[in-house]
Write an enzyme that holds these catalytic residues in place. Structure first.
Site, PDB file in Angstrom:
ATOM      1  CD  GLU A  88      37.286  39.643  41.056  1.00  0.00           C
ATOM      2  OE1 GLU A  88      37.745  39.820  39.910  1.00  0.00           O
ATOM      3  OE2 GLU A  88      36.665  40.511  41.697  1.00  0.00           O
ATOM      4  CG  ASP A  89      41.665  37.755  41.142  1.00  0.00           C
ATOM      5  OD1 ASP A  89      40.740  37.233  40.505  1.00  0.00           O
ATOM      6  OD2 ASP A  89      42.057  38.912  40.941  1.00  0.00           O
TER       7      ASP A  89
END
Length: 207
Positions: A88-89
């Site tokens: 996600e990051d």
């Protein structure tokens, strides 16, 4: 008398947490976690949390919650806790997680990874759909999400943006607290947390 909220800190990094977990996990599982930690810290690199702490502290807090509070010893769940934000990051792909750590870890990471917005859907709509999907998550993925959110909200007043504190509180009450009801420890913790931060319950736009 109000019950004090239990918080989880890992200021001394993975070496300190590893030492704390040595009497709870076998060495072979700690070695598996060593690999996941090295992978995650490589990808997260110099990222910081909103209050300025190193990003890795959040990952280690999730592991601490799972082992030291909930009693989780499944190495795949714990590795997924360390890796839960890499897709996600960072630029890491789910396939890279799968190739390195296996399908079960990758599936758990996928469950707690917010998808990128698709055409015709706003970021907020994508986030709402993601949280709704968690109602159907397998038990291990649900534990992972609850530990992740606990770390994110346990010191909510330290978030630098006051409007985010309130929005995150209300979202947690609405979408995450119901997920905790099936697990006694998380149910009690989030009940205490909800009371502790009740001052954030009112949306100023409704005033």
């Amino acid at each position: 008398m109000a019950v004090a909220l239990r918080t989880f800190e890992v200021k001394d990094g993975w070496p300190g947490l590893r030492a704390r977990l040595a009497d709870r996990l076998p060495e072979r599982d700690l070695v598996l976690l060593d690999e996941a930690v090295a992978f995650a810290t490589h990808w997260h690199a110099d990222q910081r949390r909103p209050a300025g702490e190193p990003y890795a502290e959040h990952l280690f807090e999730a592991v601490s919650v799972l082992v030291e509070a909930v009693g989780t010893t499944d190495p795949d769940v714990l590795r997924a806790a360390v890796l839960h934000d890499v897709v996600e990051d960072t630029d890491c792909s789910l396939d890279e997680v799968r190739q390195r750590f296996g399908d079960r870890v990758a599936v758990l990471v996928e469950w707690v990874t917010k998808p990128a917005p698709v055409e015709g859907r706003t970021r907020e709509e994508a986030r709402t759909a993601y949280l709704a999907r968690l109602r159907d998550a397998p038990a291990e993925a649900l534990l992972l999400k609850l530990a992740d959110r606990l770390s994110n909200v346990q010191r909510l007043d330290t978030h630098p943006r006051p409007e985010k504190r309130g929005a995150y509180y209300r979202e947690t009450v609405r979408a995450v607290v119901p997920l905790a009801q099936a697990h006694p420890w998380f149910r009690q913790w989030f009940a205490t947390w909800r009371s502790t931060f009740a001052h954030l319950a009112v949306d100023p736009t409704d005033a």
